[in-house]
Design an enzyme around this catalytic site. Sequence first.
Site: not given
Ligand code: GLN
Length: 467
Positions: A48, A123, A147
């Site tokens: 990532k 994400s 994410s």
């Molecule tokens: N959807 C969550 C957020 O937007 C999780 C994001 C993540 O785990 N980086 O914060």
Amino acid sequence: MSHVYDEDREIRAFLQFDPELGRELAAVPTSSGFNQGGPLNGVPFAVKDNIAVRSFRLTCGSKLLKDLVSPYTATAVQKLLDRGAVPVGKTNLDEFGMGSSTENSGFGMTYNPWDLDRVPGGSSGGSAAAVAMGFVPFALGSDTGGSVRQPAAFCGVYGLKPTYGAVSRFGLVAYASSLEVIGIIAREPSVLREVFSTIRGQDPRDHTSIGYSEAKQTRKRSTVGVPELGSIPLREEVQSSWEKTLDGLKRIGFQLKQIELPALDYLVSAYYVIACAEASANLARFDGIRYGSRAAGFSGNPEKLVRLSRSRGLGDEVKLRILLGTYVLRSGFQDQYYLRAQRIRTAIRREFEGAFSGVDLVLMPVYPCGPFKWGSEGLDPFSQKLSDIFTCSANMAGLPALSFPASVENGLPIGMQFLGPPFAEERLLQACERYARVFPLPSCPLYRPPDSQGTRDSEGIPDPLDG
Ligand code: GLN
């Protein structure tokens, strides 16, 4: 000869694809020494793009960092390099990890390989899509509030969020430091196990990392705690998958036991207060001076330079969260927001502790709906946040959680997750393996196994960030 990037043209999982560069890195001996020849030797993987790999870009999905090339390598990646694994590229994400669909990426979204009209989740959507397509057998992601698990669920693969501190965060660009951890996405639990045992462990460069000691299960017959989800509406496809999973687990010998997690109802608000507060501090360094593209012509006026660099370089969701985080932390108001959120965090941690005195695992859906459509037919940003309810509980409590493909509903994969007490990753993996043996799920229709070299030719790959 086919090109991964050609095949990636529809899906857009990668922001940078350069196996040659990865092979050079894998060939450099390090002080920790080589431990090659094992099962990861020569195995390609994707990273990532908020995790540092030397000589690769590190954009975090942000236009502000479009030109940043990493001068160093994250500990988790270095440990994989030391075993001969080859990082082939950097995958797309919502800017700085903020989002659930990759729609917040500064470089365009990634598409779900099961249905191009849908998001791959986020994400870490690029990592999940790359694995589902078969470009790589595994990919690294980061999980701050879901994410790794949610995109894995949306793409029909496995996603492991380790215990907080089990994997070094050195080299992960921080979003919300007290919640996040580097996680793994793979098509096979056995690959997750191999990669996790490689990347975990204490690291002097991350003082929140801890030495690993596995939490062994004492009970003979595994008991799965099932929380009351009454107040949280599940979409039809998830409800159906949830019932099938509960029934399936019973049939293969798991004992189910009802548990109570009342703090769940307050969790999303508390998660966003904490995550935004930490983000507002962590992202202060991206100011066009220390990091990030600098607005030209304002060297004599640093205040204007920072303001312009940030307003041009950062996307709306990131700006919103920095503002929210600054708001909840402003002097005189901490009791009202931040401290209250911390109390809810303590409550959920205690509720899980209580639950784990009577059960070995907890089962929850990953997300209240299946992979949703992108754009205006999909979920608006507020609904996306509310939907983090099931995933963010593991981050708030620091617990390990593993999402697995539970069933296919209307041609789309639906994921469920097991949570366990700290250091119970092996228990989660075994439970998933047991489930998969009896209820194997198909790969996505576009999946093609990697060729004999583990990856495909990369000649003539256009730069996805240009144009
Ligand atoms: N959807 C969550 C957020 O937007 C999780 C994001 C993540 O785990 N980086 O914060």
